[in-house]
Write an enzyme that holds these catalytic residues in place. Structure first.
Site, mmCIF file in Angstrom:
data_model
loop_
_atom_site.group_PDB
_atom_site.id
_atom_site.type_symbol
_atom_site.label_atom_id
_atom_site.label_comp_id
_atom_site.label_asym_id
_atom_site.label_seq_id
_atom_site.Cartn_x
_atom_site.Cartn_y
_atom_site.Cartn_z
ATOM 1 N N ALA A 1 0.867 -1.176 0.000
ATOM 2 C CA ALA A 1 0.000 0.000 0.000
ATOM 3 C C ALA A 1 0.906 1.229 0.000
ATOM 4 C CB ALA A 1 -0.870 -0.018 1.249
ATOM 5 N N GLY B 1 0.442 -5.017 0.801
ATOM 6 C CA GLY B 1 -0.677 -5.022 -0.131
ATOM 7 C C GLY B 1 -0.316 -5.641 -1.475
ATOM 8 N N GLU C 1 -0.724 -9.189 -1.042
ATOM 9 C CA GLU C 1 -2.162 -9.453 -0.874
ATOM 10 C C GLU C 1 -2.878 -9.463 -2.224
ATOM 11 O OE1 GLU C 1 -2.446 -6.383 2.226
ATOM 12 O OE2 GLU C 1 -3.359 -7.929 3.473
ATOM 13 N N GLU D 1 3.918 -5.474 7.339
ATOM 14 C CA GLU D 1 3.104 -4.425 7.972
ATOM 15 C C GLU D 1 3.434 -4.213 9.445
ATOM 16 O OE1 GLU D 1 2.030 -6.683 5.862
ATOM 17 O OE2 GLU D 1 0.597 -5.786 4.463
HETATM 18 N N1 CAA Z 1 4.631 3.494 0.078
HETATM 19 C C1 CAA Z 1 5.110 4.708 -0.241
HETATM 20 N N2 CAA Z 1 6.406 4.933 -0.540
HETATM 21 C C2 CAA Z 1 7.233 3.884 -0.494
HETATM 22 C C3 CAA Z 1 6.803 2.588 -0.165
HETATM 23 C C4 CAA Z 1 5.431 2.403 0.128
HETATM 24 N N3 CAA Z 1 4.917 1.209 0.429
HETATM 25 N N4 CAA Z 1 7.863 1.755 -0.198
HETATM 26 C C5 CAA Z 1 8.919 2.501 -0.549
HETATM 27 N N5 CAA Z 1 8.545 3.782 -0.734
HETATM 28 C C6 CAA Z 1 9.382 4.910 -1.169
HETATM 29 C C7 CAA Z 1 10.453 5.254 -0.148
HETATM 30 O O1 CAA Z 1 9.962 6.165 0.817
HETATM 31 C C8 CAA Z 1 11.527 5.858 -1.026
HETATM 32 O O2 CAA Z 1 11.113 7.171 -1.319
HETATM 33 P P1 CAA Z 1 12.204 8.331 -1.545
HETATM 34 O O3 CAA Z 1 13.059 7.880 -2.692
HETATM 35 O O4 CAA Z 1 11.390 9.544 -1.798
HETATM 36 O O5 CAA Z 1 12.981 8.415 -0.246
HETATM 37 C C9 CAA Z 1 11.412 5.058 -2.316
HETATM 38 O O6 CAA Z 1 10.108 4.473 -2.304
HETATM 39 C C10 CAA Z 1 12.430 3.948 -2.451
HETATM 40 O O7 CAA Z 1 12.407 3.179 -1.267
HETATM 41 P P2 CAA Z 1 13.754 2.653 -0.592
HETATM 42 O O8 CAA Z 1 14.720 3.764 -0.498
HETATM 43 O O9 CAA Z 1 13.346 1.959 0.651
HETATM 44 O O10 CAA Z 1 14.251 1.628 -1.706
HETATM 45 P P3 CAA Z 1 14.898 0.193 -1.545
HETATM 46 O O11 CAA Z 1 15.130 -0.295 -2.906
HETATM 47 O O12 CAA Z 1 16.000 0.237 -0.558
HETATM 48 O O13 CAA Z 1 13.744 -0.720 -0.879
HETATM 49 C C11 CAA Z 1 11.558 -1.667 -0.590
HETATM 50 C C12 CAA Z 1 12.552 -0.987 -1.561
HETATM 51 C C13 CAA Z 1 12.081 -3.045 -0.167
HETATM 52 C C14 CAA Z 1 10.250 -1.805 -1.306
HETATM 53 C C15 CAA Z 1 11.427 -0.775 0.672
HETATM 54 O O14 CAA Z 1 11.136 0.532 0.271
HETATM 55 C C16 CAA Z 1 10.327 -1.199 1.597
HETATM 56 O O15 CAA Z 1 10.498 -2.084 2.420
HETATM 57 N N6 CAA Z 1 9.164 -0.533 1.503
HETATM 58 C C17 CAA Z 1 8.066 -0.747 2.421
HETATM 59 C C18 CAA Z 1 7.263 -1.907 2.013
HETATM 60 C C19 CAA Z 1 6.092 -2.080 2.932
HETATM 61 O O16 CAA Z 1 6.186 -1.889 4.124
HETATM 62 N N7 CAA Z 1 4.961 -2.445 2.353
HETATM 63 C C20 CAA Z 1 3.778 -2.647 3.133
HETATM 64 C C21 CAA Z 1 3.008 -1.380 3.154
HETATM 65 S S1 CAA Z 1 1.677 -1.478 4.291
HETATM 66 C C22 CAA Z 1 0.482 -2.306 3.488
HETATM 67 O O17 CAA Z 1 0.646 -2.776 2.406
HETATM 68 C C23 CAA Z 1 -0.785 -2.320 4.289
HETATM 69 C C24 CAA Z 1 -1.842 -3.233 3.848
HETATM 70 O O18 CAA Z 1 -1.759 -4.420 3.956
HETATM 71 C C25 CAA Z 1 -3.093 -2.649 3.402
#
Ligand code: CAA
Length: 692
Positions: free
Chosen positions: A62, A102, A105, A125
Site C-alpha cells: 500500500a 498489499g 495481498e 506491515e
Molecule cells: N509506500 C510509499 N512509498 C514507499 C513505499 C510504500 N509502500 N515503499 C517505498 N517507498 C518509497 C520510499 O519512501 C523511497 O522514497 P524516496 O526515494 O522519496 O525516499 C522510495 O520508495 C524507495 O524506497 P527505498 O529507499 O526503501 O528503496 P529500496 O530499494 O532500498 O527498498 C523496498 C525498496 C524493499 C520496497 C522498501 O522501500 C520497503 O520495504 N518498503 C516498504 C514496504 C512495505 O512496508 N509495504 C507494506 C506497506 S503497508 C500495506 O501494504 C498495508 C496493507 O496491507 C493494506
C-alpha cells in the site's frame, strides 16, 4: 505510458503497473487495475489476465503516504482485492523484485502466482505498526500454514521465491523473461475450472497450543506493541472462522492499528530513515570515491568493531596499533566474535577465515598509504588525536578520507592540523560498533561534499543508517544523553531510587534506563567527561552522588559493581551501600527526599532529551527532528514504535511538553516554546523547513 498499461498478448490481457519507484498501491493504481478487469470482463477473447510490475518490482505495498488520508480519498486496496478474488477469469500475478504487504495481498487474491528466482515476498506491515489489511491475515495461513504465516507476519521479513515455491505460495518459478513466462502460464491454465481460490481453502495446521505459544512469544519479541497481538488474533480467526468473518474483522483491526500512536511512530521512522540520507546541496552528481581499502587506527573495542563492518562486506582492512600485544588482543577479539557467530550457525568457518584473511595487522602507520579511508579510533584525547592526524597527513594518499571516531571532540580542531581539512570528517560509530546500526556522520566546517557523499554511501554499504550532524560537544546523540543523565541524577537526588528512573524508561520500551546504560558504558567514562567539562568551563570539581560512587571504585558492569551489583549473568541488583551513600549525600545537602512518581520520572527524562533536541535543531546541528529520532532509535534503543523522542513529544503535544518542563523547573528551548505557542509539531517544522 499510463499508470496501468493494458496490452493484449493473444488471448491474455497483461496489466502493467507503472508507479515508480516501487509500484506502491497509490491513487490511480486501483482505478487502472479496475479498468483492466473491466476490459477483460467485456472481451470474450480475453481468457486470462496477468498483473505485472513495470520497472524494478512488483507492488511493494500500500502507499504508506496515503495512510493518513480520509478513507474515501485513500486508494481502495480491499475493494480491488475483493473483486480480484471473485473474478470470473484466471488471473496470474507475475512477481519480480518485491511483493510486499498489499502487493503480496493482491498476488494472494489472484488465481495463480509466478515469480522470478530472485523475487522476494512478505507481509512487513508489523514494521509499520499495522497488520496486513487486504486479506493477508486470512489468505496467507490458508496457503503456507498458520505457523509459517505467523512467522512471516510477526517478523515482517520476506522470503525468497524458492522457499515460496516449496510452500505453495508461488506456483511456478520463471527462468527466462517473466512477462513471457507469465503469459504462457496464464494460457496453459486459461480453461481450468473451477478456479482455485485461496479464500475457499482451509487452514491445515492450527491448534490452540500454537496460538498460545505465539502469544507467549510476543511478550519477549514485541513487548508493549499493539499490532502483533492483533495479527495473532486474526490468524486464529483464519483457522477457526469462515473467511468472510476474518476478512471483516481484519478491516476493523487494521483501522485500529493504523490510527494508533505506535503506527504513527513507526511510519514516521520509515520516512525519517530515508530522509536522513538526503542532504541539501548533495545531488546524485556529487562526485564520490570508491572505498576499496580501509585503514583503522586502534584495535580496541571500538577499532575492532569498526574493522568488522568493513570485513563483513569484503573490504580489506589494515589495523594499526602501538604494541604487538594490543594488536594480538584486538585480532583475537575479532576472531572470537566471528567464531561465536559461526557457532550460532550464522557464518561458516570458511567465511570466518575469508574475513580474517582480509585483515592486515601492523605497527607501522606508514602501511596506511594506500587506504581510501582511514578511521582513527583511539581514546578521547585531543592532543593524541591531533598528533595522529598530523602524521596521517604525511602518509595518506591524496583523496583519502581521514575520519575520526570521536564521540565528543571538535572535528574542526582535529581537521585544522592537516593540510587537507576538506578530507576530514567525523564517523561516530556506536558500541558495539559491529552491531549498532547508527553512524553519526560529523560534517566539519571544511568537509567537502564529495567526502560527505562518499561517507553516506559507505554507511549504506556497511549496513548502517548514516545521519549527518554538525560539530558541537557530543554531537547530537551524546549531547542529548548528557542532559538526560543530568536529569536522572537530579531525580535521584530529589528522592527517586536509581531503579525507579530505570523502571520508568523500561516501561516506555527502552531496554536500558539511564543508570543501567551508565553501568554498561562504564561509570568512569561519564565521570571523566564531567570532570573534563567542569575544568573547561572553569567550574569547581563535580561532586554529585554518582561521582562519589565512582570514587569508591564502583565503575559499572566491568567491575561487577556500579550503581547496581551484577551477578555472573549480568543481572542488576540494588546495593545497600549505594543506597546509603545517596541518603547521606541528600542529608549533607539538606535535601528532604520526596516521592517521585513514575509519570514525573518519565516526563522529566524524555523531555530533557526533547528540550536539548530542540536546541540542537535550532542551532542546525541536526537538520531535522526526524534525524534526531533516527539517532535515538538506532543508537540508544529508544523504541521505534514510539517514533523517537521528538515524535513522542509531538504525540504528547508540544504545549504539554513545554508546560511540563516549566513545572519541573526547566526552561523550554526557544524553538520548543515557539512551536508550542503556534500549536505546531516538530514534524510540521521539518516539513516547512524542507519546503523553504
Ligand atoms: N509506500 C510509499 N512509498 C514507499 C513505499 C510504500 N509502500 N515503499 C517505498 N517507498 C518509497 C520510499 O519512501 C523511497 O522514497 P524516496 O526515494 O522519496 O525516499 C522510495 O520508495 C524507495 O524506497 P527505498 O529507499 O526503501 O528503496 P529500496 O530499494 O532500498 O527498498 C523496498 C525498496 C524493499 C520496497 C522498501 O522501500 C520497503 O520495504 N518498503 C516498504 C514496504 C512495505 O512496508 N509495504 C507494506 C506497506 S503497508 C500495506 O501494504 C498495508 C496493507 O496491507 C493494506
Amino acid at each position: 505510458m499510463s499508470i496501468v498499461d493494458q496490452t493484449r498478448e493473444g488471448d491474455v490481457l497483461v496489466l502493467t503497473i507503472n508507479n515508480p519507484p516501487v509500484n506502491a498501491f497509490s491513487p490511480g493504481v486501483p482505478e487502472g487495475l479496475h479498468a483492466g478487469l473491466d476490459a477483460a470482463e467485456a472481451d470474450e477473447g480475453v481468457k486470462a489476465v496477468v498483473i505485472i510490475g513495470g520497472g524494478r518490482t512488483f507492488i511493494a505495498g500500500a502507499d504508506i503516504k496515503t495512510f493518513d488520508l480520509p478513507r474515501e480519498q485513500a486508494p481502495d486496496l480491499r475493494g480491488f482485492v475483493a473483486r480480484l478474488d471473485a473474478f470470473s477469469k484466471p488471473t496470474v500475478a507475475a512477481i519480480h523484485g518485491t511483493a510486499l504487504g498489499g502487493g503480496l495481498e493482491v498476488a494472494l487474491a489472484c488465481t495463480y502466482r509466478v515469480a522470478t528466482k530472485d523475487a522476494r515476498m512478505g507481509l512487513p506491515e508489523v514494521k509499520l505498526g499495522v497488520l496486513p489489511g487486504a486479506g493477508g491475515t486470512q489468505r496467507l495461513p490458508r496457503v503456507v500454514g498458520v505457523q509459517k504465516a505467523l512467522e512471516m507476519m510477526l517478523s515482517g521479513n520476506p522470503i525468497g521465491a524458492t522457499e515460496a515455491k516449496d510452500l505453495g505460495l508461488v506456483d511456478e518459478i520463471v527462468e527466462g523473461d517473466l512477462r513471457e513466462g507469465a503469459v504462457a502460464f496464464a494460457r496453459a491454465h486459461a480453461d481450468q475450472r473451477p478456479l482455485p481460490r485461496i479464500s475457499e481453502r482451509q487452514v491445515q495446521d492450527a491448534s490452540p497450543e500454537l496460538f498460545a505459544a505465539a502469544r507467549e512469544g510476543l511478550k519477549k519479541t514485541h513487548r508493549g506493541q499493539l499490532s502483533p497481538g492483533l495479527i495473532v488474533d486474526l490468524a486464529e480467526m483464519a483457522a477457526t472462522k469462515p473467511f468472510q468473518e476474518g476478512w471483516d474483522a481484519e478491516a476493523r483491526l487494521f483501522m485500529q492499528a493504523k490510527d494508533s500512536p505506535q503506527s504513527r511512530g513507526l511510519r514516521h521512522i520509515f520516512f525519517a530513515e530515508r530522509e536522513a540520507g538526503k542532504i541539501p546541496g548533495l545531488t546524485k552528481d556529487t562526485p564520490t570515491t570508491e572505498i576499496n581499502q580501509a585503514g583503522i587506527i586502534g584495535a580496541g573495542t571500538m577499532g575492532g568493531g569498526i574493522a568488522m563492518n568493513f570485513l563483513n562486506v569484503g573490504i580489506p582492512v589494515t589495523t594499526v596499533e602501538t604494541s604487538q600485544e594490543a594488536l594480538d588482543r584486538g585480532l583475537s577479539t575479532i576472531r572470537r566474535n566471528y567464531e561465536n557467530t559461526a557457532k550460532k550457525g550464522r557464518l561458516t568457518m570458511e567465511q570466518v577465515e575469508q574475513r580474517m584473511n582480509l585483515l592486515t595487522p601492523t605497527l607501522d602507520m606508514g602501511d596506511l598509504k594506500d587506504a581510501d579511508i582511514i578511521i582513527e579510533a583511539v581514546f578521547e584525547n585531543m592532543d593524541v588525536k591531533k598528533d595522529i592526524f598530523k602524521r596521517l597527513d604525511t602518509i595518506a594518499k591524496p583523496g583519502a578520507i581521514l575520519a575520526s571516531n570521536t564521540s565528543t571532540l571538535d572535528v574542526n580542531e582535529i581537521a585544522s592540523v592537516t593540510s587537507r581539512p576538506e578530507q576530514v570528517i567525523g564517523l561516530h560509530f556506536f558500541s558495539p560498533a559491529n552491531v549498532m546500526k547508527l553512524l553519526e556522520i560529523v560534517r566539519a566546517d571544511k568537509t567537502s561534499d564529495s567526502v560527505l557523499a562518499t561517507s553516506l554511501n559507505l554507511a549504506r554499504r556497511i549496513g548502517k543508517v548514516g545521519v549527518v550532524v554538525g560539530v558541537c560537544d557530543g554531537f547530537v546523540g551524546n549531547r542529548m544523553v548528557h542532559r538526560y543523565g543530568d536529569e536522572a541524577r537530579k531525580l535521584v537526588e530529589e528522592g527517586a531510587r536509581p531503579e525507579d528512573a530505570d523502571a520508568a524508561m523500561n516501561a516506555l520500551g527502552l531496554p536500558m534506563g539511564p543508570f543501567q546504560m551508565s553501568d554498561m558504558a562504564g561509570l568512569d567514562i561519564g565521570y571523566a567527561i564531567r570532570q573534563h567539562q567542569a575544568q573547561v568551563r572553569g567550574q569547581p570539581k563535580p561532586d554529585g552522588w554518582l561521582d562519589r560512587i565512582v570514587e569508591t571504585g564502583r565503575k559499572g558492569q566491568k567491575t561487577g559493581a556500579g550503581i547496581y551489583d551484577y551477578d555472573e549473568s549480568r543481572r542488576p541488583r540494588p546495593n545497600a551501600d549505594v543506597q546509603r551513600l545517596i541518603e547521606d549525600y541528600r542529608a549533607e545537602k539538606g535535601v528532604q527526599p520526596r516521592e517521585v512518581s513514575r509519570e514525573e520520572a518519565t516526563d522529566r527524562l524524555v523531555y530533557s532529551l526533547v528540550n536539548e533536541g530542540a536546541k540542537i535543531l535550532e542551532e542546525g546541528i541536526a537538520q531535522r527532528a526526524g534525524d534526531i529520532d533516527v539517532i535515538y532509535i538506532y543508537g540508544y534503543g529508544f523504541p521505534a514504535y514510539r517514533g523517537g523522542p521528538m515524535q513522542y513529544a509531538d504525540e504528547m503535544g508540544l504545549k504539554n511538553v513545554a508546560a511540563a518542563l516549566e513545572e519541573y523547573g526547566q526552561t523550554p528551548a526557544p524553538l520548543l516554546k515557539q512551536l508550542a505557542d503556534e500549536g505546531k509539531t516538530f514534524a510540521q517544522y521539518d516539513r516547512e523547513k524542507a519546503r523553504a
